[in-house]
Design an enzyme around this catalytic site. Structure first.
Site, PDB file in Angstrom:
ATOM      1  N   ASP A  77      44.037  39.424  43.245  1.00 46.24           N
ATOM      2  CA  ASP A  77      42.877  39.289  44.136  1.00 46.24           C
ATOM      3  C   ASP A  77      42.286  37.892  44.140  1.00 46.24           C
ATOM      4  OD1 ASP A  77      41.738  39.505  41.474  1.00 46.24           O
ATOM      5  OD2 ASP A  77      39.814  39.873  42.451  1.00 46.24           O
ATOM      6  N   ASP A  93      41.541  42.565  36.542  1.00 48.46           N
ATOM      7  CA  ASP A  93      40.175  42.602  37.075  1.00 48.46           C
ATOM      8  C   ASP A  93      40.175  42.352  38.580  1.00 48.46           C
ATOM      9  OD1 ASP A  93      38.197  42.272  34.443  1.00 48.46           O
ATOM     10  OD2 ASP A  93      40.162  41.336  34.183  1.00 48.46           O
ATOM     11  N   ASP A 108      47.628  41.713  38.525  1.00 46.14           N
ATOM     12  CA  ASP A 108      46.414  41.245  37.901  1.00 46.14           C
ATOM     13  C   ASP A 108      45.605  42.483  37.494  1.00 46.14           C
ATOM     14  OD1 ASP A 108      44.144  39.462  37.301  1.00 46.14           O
ATOM     15  OD2 ASP A 108      43.293  40.267  39.152  1.00 46.14           O
TER      16      ASP A 108
END
Length: 223
Positions: free
Chosen positions: A172, A13, A11
């Site tokens: 996250d 961000d 991922d």
């Protein structure tokens, strides 16, 4: 022993990059236009992960709500600002580049799967001079409507683009973990990310507190 994964997807961000400062600035441009008080970075962080529209709608809901027409106008305003301010405050998380070096040394191919628009993700990585570290970048709009995380489609596309083989995914958010599960690949959650949900809710296969733990976590997962 051979390293257990040929492909590692990330991922963007809250995983590879701390983009919270620039995303908060963009959100606050929209909020100011709507006559709202600005939000702090810590308030916006848990709203990041589901794409720009999802982030904006959460901030609008948190500050009094908004009708659809006004939300569309503010969304365009926010995107216009963010497009020209992608990398003012954004930085890689500590140890990220070293982790990429370690994966490369193990023969891994790496790519990005994000719910950010592909063009924004590519430009951001280019601005930070790290675009060449990733063999492919798949955005939330790359595969069309309905094919962003938590869909398995972008992770399957990542594996296909990188030539196939055993893969793991690092993120996250709950969207990252669900996408990995849906794609049938092991997931690693980063505890230092934006964390809209608790680590327990995310149900990751492994959790790391820093990028220096990534290679060993992947070795355990593949053991």
């Amino acid at each position: 022993m051979a390293f257990p994964f040929q492909i590692v997807g990330f991922d963007l961000d809250g995983t590879l990059l701390d983009t919270s400062g620039d995303l908060t600035a963009a959100v606050n441009v929209a909020l100011a236009e709507a006559g709202r008080q600005p939000l702090t970075v810590e308030q916006v962080k848990p709203m990041i992960g589901g794409g720009a529209k999802h982030m904006l709608m959460q901030t609008l809901d948190a500050t009094g709500g908004c009708n659809d027409d006004e939300a569309k106008r503010l969304y365009k305003l926010m995107l216009g600002y963010y497009e020209t301010h992608l990398s003012v405050h954004t930085q890689p998380f500590p140890g990220m580049l070293e982790a990429l070096d370690a994966l490369e040394a193990h023969g891994c191919r790496v790519g990005v799967v994000t719910n950010k628009f592909e063009s924004f993700a590519v430009q951001l990585l280019r601005d930070l001079n790290i675009l060449d570290r990733f063999e492919t970048v798949i955005g939330g709009d790359t595969l069309g409507r309905g094919n962003a995380k938590p869909s398995a489609a972008p992770i399957h596309e990542l594996v296909s683009r990188l030539g196939g083989g055993s893969a793991a995914f690092v993120g996250d958010s709950i969207y990252d973990m669900q996408a990995a599960r849906n794609a049938g690949v092991p997931s690693v959650a980063v505890s230092f990310g934006f964390l809209l949900h608790s680590l327990e809710e995310m149900r990751a296969d492994a959790v790391i507190d820093g990028f220096d733990e990534l290679v060993s976590a992947l070795e355990r997962l593949g053991g």
